[in-house]
Design a protein around this motif. Structure first.
Motif, PDB file in Angstrom:
ATOM      1  N   VAL A  77       0.836  -1.199   0.000  1.00  9.46           N
ATOM      2  CA  VAL A  77       0.000   0.000   0.000  1.00  9.46           C
ATOM      3  C   VAL A  77       0.873   1.252   0.000  1.00  9.46           C
ATOM      4  CG1 VAL A  77      -1.686   1.318   1.318  1.00  9.46           C
ATOM      5  CG2 VAL A  77      -1.901  -1.169   1.161  1.00  9.46           C
ATOM      6  N   ALA A  78       1.892   1.239   0.858  1.00  7.77           N
ATOM      7  CA  ALA A  78       2.789   2.400   0.940  1.00  7.77           C
ATOM      8  C   ALA A  78       3.438   2.686  -0.410  1.00  7.77           C
ATOM      9  CB  ALA A  78       3.856   2.158   2.005  1.00  7.77           C
ATOM     10  N   LEU A  79       3.891   1.635  -1.078  1.00 11.98           N
ATOM     11  CA  LEU A  79       4.549   1.829  -2.379  1.00 11.98           C
ATOM     12  C   LEU A  79       3.601   2.394  -3.424  1.00 11.98           C
ATOM     13  CD1 LEU A  79       7.198  -0.861  -3.160  1.00 11.98           C
ATOM     14  CD2 LEU A  79       7.345   1.268  -1.903  1.00 11.98           C
ATOM     15  N   TRP A  80       2.372   1.913  -3.438  1.00 17.48           N
ATOM     16  CA  TRP A  80       1.430   2.412  -4.437  1.00 17.48           C
ATOM     17  C   TRP A  80       0.997   3.844  -4.148  1.00 17.48           C
ATOM     18  CZ3 TRP A  80      -0.269  -3.143  -4.436  1.00 17.48           C
ATOM     19  CH2 TRP A  80       0.081  -3.777  -5.649  1.00 17.48           C
ATOM     20  N   ILE A  81       0.893   4.152  -2.868  1.00 16.77           N
ATOM     21  CA  ILE A  81       0.574   5.545  -2.528  1.00 16.77           C
ATOM     22  C   ILE A  81       1.726   6.451  -2.968  1.00 16.77           C
ATOM     23  CG2 ILE A  81       0.277   7.156  -0.623  1.00 16.77           C
ATOM     24  CD1 ILE A  81      -1.395   5.101   0.823  1.00 16.77           C
ATOM     25  N   ALA A  82       2.941   5.997  -2.729  1.00 15.76           N
ATOM     26  CA  ALA A  82       4.104   6.788  -3.148  1.00 15.76           C
ATOM     27  C   ALA A  82       4.085   7.013  -4.657  1.00 15.76           C
ATOM     28  CB  ALA A  82       5.389   6.100  -2.723  1.00 15.76           C
ATOM     29  N   LYS A  83       3.724   5.968  -5.379  1.00 18.77           N
ATOM     30  CA  LYS A  83       3.641   6.101  -6.833  1.00 18.77           C
ATOM     31  C   LYS A  83       2.577   7.119  -7.225  1.00 18.77           C
ATOM     32  CE  LYS A  83       2.766   3.601 -11.101  1.00 18.77           C
ATOM     33  NZ  LYS A  83       2.186   2.413 -11.737  1.00 18.77           N
ATOM     34  N   ALA A  84       1.426   7.038  -6.559  1.00 20.79           N
ATOM     35  CA  ALA A  84       0.343   7.975  -6.867  1.00 20.79           C
ATOM     36  C   ALA A  84       0.745   9.408  -6.522  1.00 20.79           C
ATOM     37  CB  ALA A  84      -0.919   7.582  -6.115  1.00 20.79           C
ATOM     38  N   ASP A  85       1.599   9.561  -5.496  1.00 22.65           N
ATOM     39  CA  ASP A  85       2.046  10.910  -5.131  1.00 22.65           C
ATOM     40  C   ASP A  85       2.883  11.539  -6.234  1.00 22.65           C
ATOM     41  OD1 ASP A  85       0.791  11.111  -2.710  1.00 22.65           O
ATOM     42  OD2 ASP A  85       2.499  10.404  -1.528  1.00 22.65           O
ATOM     43  N   ARG A  86       3.723  10.718  -6.865  1.00 22.04           N
ATOM     44  CA  ARG A  86       4.573  11.335  -7.897  1.00 22.04           C
ATOM     45  C   ARG A  86       3.933  11.277  -9.268  1.00 22.04           C
ATOM     46  NH1 ARG A  86       7.795   7.164  -6.036  1.00 22.04           N
ATOM     47  NH2 ARG A  86       7.476   5.295  -7.261  1.00 22.04           N
ATOM     48  N   GLN A  87       2.979  10.364  -9.473  1.00 23.52           N
ATOM     49  CA  GLN A  87       2.287  10.283 -10.761  1.00 23.52           C
ATOM     50  C   GLN A  87       0.772  10.254 -10.521  1.00 23.52           C
ATOM     51  OE1 GLN A  87       4.749   6.668 -11.795  1.00 23.52           O
ATOM     52  NE2 GLN A  87       5.025   7.766 -13.742  1.00 23.52           N
ATOM     53  N   PRO A  88       0.215  11.424 -10.265  1.00 21.70           N
ATOM     54  CA  PRO A  88      -1.201  11.488  -9.868  1.00 21.70           C
ATOM     55  C   PRO A  88      -2.134  10.864 -10.900  1.00 21.70           C
ATOM     56  CG  PRO A  88      -0.114  13.611  -9.554  1.00 21.70           C
ATOM     57  CD  PRO A  88       0.828  12.746 -10.326  1.00 21.70           C
ATOM     58  N   GLU A  89      -1.680  10.781 -12.151  1.00 24.03           N
ATOM     59  CA  GLU A  89      -2.530  10.160 -13.174  1.00 24.03           C
ATOM     60  C   GLU A  89      -2.693   8.658 -12.914  1.00 24.03           C
ATOM     61  OE1 GLU A  89       0.448  11.345 -13.599  1.00 24.03           O
ATOM     62  OE2 GLU A  89       1.676  10.092 -14.937  1.00 24.03           O
ATOM     63  N   GLU A 122      -3.420   7.435  -9.907  1.00 29.04           N
ATOM     64  CA  GLU A 122      -4.146   7.276  -8.656  1.00 29.04           C
ATOM     65  C   GLU A 122      -5.157   6.132  -8.686  1.00 29.04           C
ATOM     66  OE1 GLU A 122      -6.286  10.585  -6.849  1.00 29.04           O
ATOM     67  OE2 GLU A 122      -4.388  11.674  -6.851  1.00 29.04           O
ATOM     68  N   GLN A 123      -5.978   6.151  -9.712  1.00 33.06           N
ATOM     69  CA  GLN A 123      -7.047   5.137  -9.763  1.00 33.06           C
ATOM     70  C   GLN A 123      -6.462   3.740  -9.924  1.00 33.06           C
ATOM     71  OE1 GLN A 123     -10.040   5.800 -12.780  1.00 33.06           O
ATOM     72  NE2 GLN A 123     -11.225   4.073 -11.941  1.00 33.06           N
ATOM     73  N   GLU A 124      -5.510   3.648 -10.818  1.00 30.44           N
ATOM     74  CA  GLU A 124      -4.824   2.373 -11.038  1.00 30.44           C
ATOM     75  C   GLU A 124      -4.210   1.879  -9.721  1.00 30.44           C
ATOM     76  OE1 GLU A 124      -1.627   2.769 -13.944  1.00 30.44           O
ATOM     77  OE2 GLU A 124      -0.614   1.133 -12.861  1.00 30.44           O
ATOM     78  N   SER A 125      -3.611   2.786  -8.965  1.00 37.42           N
ATOM     79  CA  SER A 125      -3.019   2.408  -7.684  1.00 37.42           C
ATOM     80  C   SER A 125      -4.086   1.892  -6.731  1.00 37.42           C
ATOM     81  CB  SER A 125      -2.303   3.606  -7.053  1.00 37.42           C
ATOM     82  OG  SER A 125      -1.032   3.781  -7.635  1.00 37.42           O
ATOM     83  N   MET A 126      -5.200   2.602  -6.657  1.00 35.85           N
ATOM     84  CA  MET A 126      -6.262   2.171  -5.750  1.00 35.85           C
ATOM     85  C   MET A 126      -6.777   0.779  -6.131  1.00 35.85           C
ATOM     86  SD  MET A 126      -6.903   3.804  -3.039  1.00 35.85           S
ATOM     87  CE  MET A 126      -8.327   2.862  -2.537  1.00 35.85           C
ATOM     88  N   GLU A 127      -6.857   0.535  -7.430  1.00 31.35           N
ATOM     89  CA  GLU A 127      -7.317  -0.795  -7.856  1.00 31.35           C
ATOM     90  C   GLU A 127      -6.322  -1.884  -7.457  1.00 31.35           C
ATOM     91  OE1 GLU A 127      -8.051  -0.238 -12.029  1.00 31.35           O
ATOM     92  OE2 GLU A 127      -9.731   1.134 -11.614  1.00 31.35           O
ATOM     93  N   SER A 128      -5.042  -1.599  -7.671  1.00 27.83           N
ATOM     94  CA  SER A 128      -4.015  -2.565  -7.262  1.00 27.83           C
ATOM     95  C   SER A 128      -4.095  -2.812  -5.766  1.00 27.83           C
ATOM     96  CB  SER A 128      -2.628  -2.033  -7.610  1.00 27.83           C
ATOM     97  OG  SER A 128      -2.484  -1.875  -8.991  1.00 27.83           O
ATOM     98  N   ILE A 129      -4.298  -1.739  -5.018  1.00 29.50           N
ATOM     99  CA  ILE A 129      -4.346  -1.863  -3.564  1.00 29.50           C
ATOM    100  C   ILE A 129      -5.521  -2.752  -3.143  1.00 29.50           C
ATOM    101  CG2 ILE A 129      -4.877  -0.579  -1.456  1.00 29.50           C
ATOM    102  CD1 ILE A 129      -3.149   1.719  -2.619  1.00 29.50           C
TER     103      ILE A 129
END
Lengths: 195, 195
Positions: free
Chosen positions: A160-172, A174-181
């Motif tokens: 979760v931490a890694l995907w949030i970090a990714k979403a922080d630097r690549q806000p586009e 975000e949704q993909e990260s939430m789905e992975s999470i």
DNA sequence: TTGACAGACTAATGGTTATTAGCTATAATA
DNA sequence: TATTATAGCTAATAACCATTAGTCTGTCAA
């Protein structure tokens, strides 16, 4: 909101976006709506603002993770666990204040030992400790299979931490990260929870 | 080593330690053993050095993860898997060049989209892709239980990434981090591998 | 030998930046 | 009402920093 608070707020925003060294006192003042020298009526200097912000980060940590209140009542089923987890994660990911604080700490974590420590607390100890307690409690109720609760806490929170970090630097993303999470959390529950 | 290479090397060291904005051209020159203006015989300006470094980071990624060579031959047992994993992790954690590159990227990841992308590649796509393939291969051989290999790759690598990050900012925790990592990898294998 | 180029140097420049000094107006306090 | 503290302002300063101009020296090719 007092001027002092406004300064802290704008400074945090700018530090999160451009870093401490990439932000000038004048920029902060301008965002607040005053001239740079007026800022010295509220803080001894630029570094004093930085220290006040790290004090804030520490206070926020204590307030949040200091007591056991934030754990709330234990989820009573797999679906409930997933639901509250996802909700908390989504909030953490999107809340502007938390996001700013996170980016600020990531940027400045190497500045000195204090920054390093607080960053670790925020992104490791705090959340992992919380989940350790939740999982432990749910194990006692037989909702989780018997296992090392601390290890399991790491295993839910780290991706979760890694995907949030990714979403922080690549806000586009975000949704993909939430789905992975969500996929990850469900998988985690399938593996480690009873029924 | 040419002067140009020496400049890149010292710049990376300083950028990793103090950030781009926290490093002056004069400091870089001094470490190299020349005067600041001489630096302009090799680079158009400070930003040109930064771009050369990010080019390096990209090249390093391609070289490492571009082909499937880095996967090597698949481990043929649980112990073998653990052993090679730990060894690779330990190397990644301690190698000075890799560590510098990692700190540099973490610090500058928000600078622009290119930095963001390459950071994600380095700390997510690359390593996770590698483990996805390894686990997939081992699943086919019956060494891993049937599951979503990509998800499993995330679950091994994410906690490792967080502990390495912690060791980067708090080097006194290096050993503790390595122990946590080993415990985690073993646990992971116990859960997801056959026998 | 000559000439040209690479790569070092010194000196200078122009811009930015954090910070200080000193003035003023408003609002609270005695 | 007199005074004092608060909090803004302008102007100035001193340091730093990236970059340019122009010079000198050694090396190698013609």
């Amino acid at each position: 909101m007092t001027t002092r608070d406004k300064i802290l707020d704008e400074a945090l925003t700018l530090f999160a976006e451009n870093g401490y060294d990439g932000t000038s006192v004048e920029e902060i003042a301008e965002k607040v709506g005053i001239k740079a020298p007026s800022l010295y009526n509220h803080f001894k200097g630029k570094e004093d603002i930085l220290n006040a912000l790290i004090d804030m980060a520490e206070a926020r940590y204590e307030e949040f993770f200091g007591s056991d209140k934030h754990i709330g009542k234990l989820p009573e089923s797999k679906e409930k666990f997933i639901q509250t987890a996802i909700q908390k994660i989504s909030f953490t990911m999107h809340d502007p204040m938390i996001r700013k604080m996170r980016k600020f700490l990531v940027r400045e974590q190497f500045r000195n030992e204090r920054f390093a420590e607080i960053t670790t607390k925020h992104q490791l100890s705090g959340i992992q400790g919380m989940y350790t307690k939740i999982i432990e409690g749910m194990m006692r109720k037989g909702l989780f299979k018997k296992d090392d609760s601390e290890l399991l806490a790491t295993e839910v929170t780290a991706p979760v931490a890694l995907w949030i970090a990714k979403a922080d630097r690549q806000p586009e993303c975000e949704q993909e990260s939430m789905e992975s999470i969500e996929k990850h959390v469900r998988h985690f529950c399938d593996v480690y929870m009873t029924e």
